[in-house]
Design a protein around this motif. Structure first.
Motif, PDB file in Angstrom:
ATOM      1  N   VAL A   9     -40.611   6.662  11.284  1.00 34.32           N
ATOM      2  CA  VAL A   9     -39.214   7.026  11.003  1.00 34.32           C
ATOM      3  C   VAL A   9     -38.933   6.855   9.509  1.00 34.32           C
ATOM      4  N   SER A  10     -38.180   7.783   8.934  1.00 27.78           N
ATOM      5  CA  SER A  10     -37.709   7.591   7.554  1.00 27.78           C
ATOM      6  C   SER A  10     -36.876   6.307   7.516  1.00 27.78           C
ATOM      7  N   THR A  11     -37.239   5.407   6.629  1.00 32.91           N
ATOM      8  CA  THR A  11     -36.671   4.055   6.625  1.00 32.91           C
ATOM      9  C   THR A  11     -35.135   4.025   6.591  1.00 32.91           C
ATOM     10  N   CYS A  12     -34.543   4.936   5.822  1.00 30.12           N
ATOM     11  CA  CYS A  12     -33.081   4.893   5.671  1.00 30.12           C
ATOM     12  C   CYS A  12     -32.366   5.153   7.005  1.00 30.12           C
ATOM     13  N   LEU A  13     -33.042   5.814   7.961  1.00 34.23           N
ATOM     14  CA  LEU A  13     -32.422   6.085   9.266  1.00 34.23           C
ATOM     15  C   LEU A  13     -32.313   4.819  10.113  1.00 34.23           C
ATOM     16  N   GLU A  17     -31.258  -0.128   3.223  1.00 35.24           N
ATOM     17  CA  GLU A  17     -30.583   0.447   2.038  1.00 35.24           C
ATOM     18  C   GLU A  17     -31.615   0.838   0.982  1.00 35.24           C
ATOM     19  N   VAL A  18     -32.268   1.964   1.228  1.00 36.77           N
ATOM     20  CA  VAL A  18     -33.351   2.396   0.337  1.00 36.77           C
ATOM     21  C   VAL A  18     -33.067   3.738  -0.327  1.00 36.77           C
ATOM     22  N   ARG A  19     -31.884   4.303  -0.062  1.00 32.94           N
ATOM     23  CA  ARG A  19     -31.600   5.628  -0.609  1.00 32.94           C
ATOM     24  C   ARG A  19     -31.353   5.588  -2.121  1.00 32.94           C
ATOM     25  N   TYR A  20     -31.360   6.753  -2.730  1.00 31.45           N
ATOM     26  CA  TYR A  20     -31.200   6.812  -4.190  1.00 31.45           C
ATOM     27  C   TYR A  20     -29.896   6.144  -4.642  1.00 31.45           C
ATOM     28  N   PRO A  42     -41.302   2.236   9.996  1.00 32.30           N
ATOM     29  CA  PRO A  42     -40.606   2.842   8.872  1.00 32.30           C
ATOM     30  C   PRO A  42     -41.509   3.217   7.699  1.00 32.30           C
ATOM     31  N   ALA A  43     -41.088   4.246   6.954  1.00 33.09           N
ATOM     32  CA  ALA A  43     -41.730   4.554   5.676  1.00 33.09           C
ATOM     33  C   ALA A  43     -40.691   5.220   4.783  1.00 33.09           C
ATOM     34  N   CYS A  44     -40.567   4.726   3.564  1.00 30.90           N
ATOM     35  CA  CYS A  44     -39.696   5.368   2.569  1.00 30.90           C
ATOM     36  C   CYS A  44     -40.580   5.767   1.388  1.00 30.90           C
ATOM     37  N   PRO A  45     -40.961   7.036   1.319  1.00 32.53           N
ATOM     38  CA  PRO A  45     -41.872   7.474   0.259  1.00 32.53           C
ATOM     39  C   PRO A  45     -41.374   7.118  -1.142  1.00 32.53           C
ATOM     40  N   GLU A  46     -40.097   7.345  -1.407  1.00 38.20           N
ATOM     41  CA  GLU A  46     -39.602   7.151  -2.780  1.00 38.20           C
ATOM     42  C   GLU A  46     -39.639   5.677  -3.168  1.00 38.20           C
ATOM     43  N   HIS A  47     -39.166   4.818  -2.305  1.00 39.20           N
ATOM     44  CA  HIS A  47     -39.172   3.391  -2.634  1.00 39.20           C
ATOM     45  C   HIS A  47     -40.599   2.844  -2.651  1.00 39.20           C
ATOM     46  N   PRO A  54     -30.885   1.386  -6.994  1.00 44.33           N
ATOM     47  CA  PRO A  54     -30.737   2.849  -6.901  1.00 44.33           C
ATOM     48  C   PRO A  54     -31.648   3.556  -7.909  1.00 44.33           C
ATOM     49  N   ARG A  55     -31.687   4.860  -7.795  1.00 39.59           N
ATOM     50  CA  ARG A  55     -32.487   5.692  -8.709  1.00 39.59           C
ATOM     51  C   ARG A  55     -31.752   7.011  -8.906  1.00 39.59           C
ATOM     52  N   GLY A  56     -32.134   7.750  -9.921  1.00 39.82           N
ATOM     53  CA  GLY A  56     -31.462   9.026 -10.175  1.00 39.82           C
ATOM     54  C   GLY A  56     -31.743  10.003  -9.045  1.00 39.82           C
ATOM     55  N   PHE A 103     -37.908  12.507  10.751  1.00 41.02           N
ATOM     56  CA  PHE A 103     -37.661  12.600   9.310  1.00 41.02           C
ATOM     57  C   PHE A 103     -36.174  12.747   9.001  1.00 41.02           C
ATOM     58  N   LYS A 104     -35.813  12.269   7.833  1.00 39.02           N
ATOM     59  CA  LYS A 104     -34.445  12.448   7.313  1.00 39.02           C
ATOM     60  C   LYS A 104     -34.303  13.886   6.810  1.00 39.02           C
ATOM     61  N   THR A 105     -33.203  14.518   7.150  1.00 38.93           N
ATOM     62  CA  THR A 105     -32.989  15.905   6.692  1.00 38.93           C
ATOM     63  C   THR A 105     -32.666  15.962   5.197  1.00 38.93           C
ATOM     64  N   LYS A 106     -32.844  17.128   4.646  1.00 35.75           N
ATOM     65  CA  LYS A 106     -32.441  17.515   3.286  1.00 35.75           C
ATOM     66  C   LYS A 106     -33.174  16.772   2.164  1.00 35.75           C
ATOM     67  N   SER A 107     -33.882  15.725   2.464  1.00 38.05           N
ATOM     68  CA  SER A 107     -34.487  14.919   1.413  1.00 38.05           C
ATOM     69  C   SER A 107     -35.647  15.661   0.739  1.00 38.05           C
ATOM     70  N   PRO A 108     -35.754  15.567  -0.598  1.00 34.61           N
ATOM     71  CA  PRO A 108     -36.895  16.206  -1.277  1.00 34.61           C
ATOM     72  C   PRO A 108     -38.225  15.529  -0.951  1.00 34.61           C
ATOM     73  N   SER A 109     -38.164  14.368  -0.322  1.00 38.67           N
ATOM     74  CA  SER A 109     -39.409  13.697   0.098  1.00 38.67           C
ATOM     75  C   SER A 109     -39.624  13.819   1.602  1.00 38.67           C
ATOM     76  N   CYS A 110     -38.545  13.623   2.387  1.00 36.99           N
ATOM     77  CA  CYS A 110     -38.680  13.536   3.847  1.00 36.99           C
ATOM     78  C   CYS A 110     -38.202  14.777   4.612  1.00 36.99           C
ATOM     79  N   GLY A 111     -37.512  15.690   3.964  1.00 39.35           N
ATOM     80  CA  GLY A 111     -36.961  16.845   4.695  1.00 39.35           C
ATOM     81  C   GLY A 111     -38.068  17.713   5.298  1.00 39.35           C
TER      82      GLY A 111
HETATM   83  S1  SF4 Z   1     -37.333   8.938   0.656  1.00 41.12           S
HETATM   84 FE1  SF4 Z   1     -35.119   9.199   0.941  1.00 41.12          FE
HETATM   85  S2  SF4 Z   1     -34.924  10.197   2.936  1.00 41.12           S
HETATM   86 FE2  SF4 Z   1     -36.980   9.338   2.821  1.00 41.12          FE
HETATM   87  S3  SF4 Z   1     -36.801   7.317   3.754  1.00 41.12           S
HETATM   88 FE3  SF4 Z   1     -36.533   7.043   1.563  1.00 41.12          FE
HETATM   89  S4  SF4 Z   1     -34.340   7.141   1.273  1.00 41.12           S
HETATM   90 FE4  SF4 Z   1     -34.728   8.004   3.278  1.00 41.12          FE
END
Ligand code: SF4
Length: 233
Positions: A9-13, A17-20, A42-47, A54-56, A103-111
């Motif tokens: 599962v995308s971690t933020c779901l 609190e791993v979102r940008y 869980p897996a959050c590619p960006e973090h 946070p990040r840009g 997966f989390k929708t719309k994300s440039p990593s997870c969408g």
């Molecule tokens: S990369 Fe973005 S959408 Fe994917 S788990 Fe992390 S915060 Fe959520």
């Protein structure tokens, strides 16, 4: 079907609190309902690839065949950074026994699909795929995937869970020698579930098996699998 399943599962779901923007996208159904029958991994590619919280905000730029991950404000290209983590993660997941992925929708990593993709002259198309989601699907074609928006539909939720169990059992059956009798037993065990998803397909599978006792097992399994997978994907 009361065995425990493993769902990535995308971690933020899960409420982390791993979102940008430092927030999360807690999904009550995944955590409170699915969490009762599944181990949620869980897996959050960006973090996890080393980006801060946070990040840009980032977006996808380029074309479907050459997609870049770009920080919107600075124009910094983070494709290589994220893809390095993706390569490592895919290798790791191949040694684990995942049964499905959300997966989390719309994300440039997870969408999974329809992520905004910015082309030349700022033209936006909704045909992008998040870098991790894309690599996952390319590497794990036997594992059912879905995104959180699709899960809002109860029929899709049910189909996803059905597909997770069926594909788990199918992968298990594929261990060892492929025999006609083994495939028939698998089919009988899942007949009702196949019927509830597609009566026409069940009829086709019944005919395939009734005519297939003398067939080359490799070919028979391959034809059967194509029909099975078309029920869900
Ligand atoms: S990369 Fe973005 S959408 Fe994917 S788990 Fe992390 S915060 Fe959520």
């Amino acid at each position: 079907m009361n065995e425990k399943i493993s769902i990535g599962v995308s971690t933020c779901l899960l409420g982390e609190e791993v979102r940008y923007d430092g927030g999360h996208k807690f999904n009550p159904w995944i955590v409170n309902v699915l969490g009762k029958i599944a181990e949620l991994i869980p897996a959050c590619p960006e973090h996890e690839c080393g980006m801060s919280i946070p990040r840009g905000p980032m977006r996808l730029e380029g074309t479907p065949d050459n997609t870049r991950l770009i920080v919107i404000d600075s124009g910094m290209d983070l494709t290589a950074k994220l893809n390095k983590w993706v390569g490592f993660k895919i290798k790791k997941l191949k040694k684990e026994n995942l049964d499905g992925y959300i997966f989390k929708t719309k994300s440039p990593s997870c969408g999974l699909k329809e992520v905004e993709l910015f082309g030349k002259n700022g033209k936006v198309r909704r045909n992008g795929k998040g870098l991790f989601a894309r690599a996952f699907v390319e590497n794990f074609s036997f594992i059912p995937v879905v995104d959180e928006r699709q899960l809002e539909n109860p029929a899709i939720r049910e189909k996803f869970i059905d597909s997770v169990y069926v594909m788990k059992h199918y992968r298990k059956m594929m261990n060892g020698k492929k025999t006609y009798n083994k495939l028939v037993t698998f089919h009988r065990d899942h007949e009702i579930l196949i019927l509830s998803n597609n009566a026409v397909k069940l009829k086709e599978m019944n005919i395939l098996l009734s005519e297939g006792s003398a067939a080359d097992p490799e070919k028979l399994y391959s034809h059967y699998f194509k029909k099975l997978i078309s029920l869900f994907f």
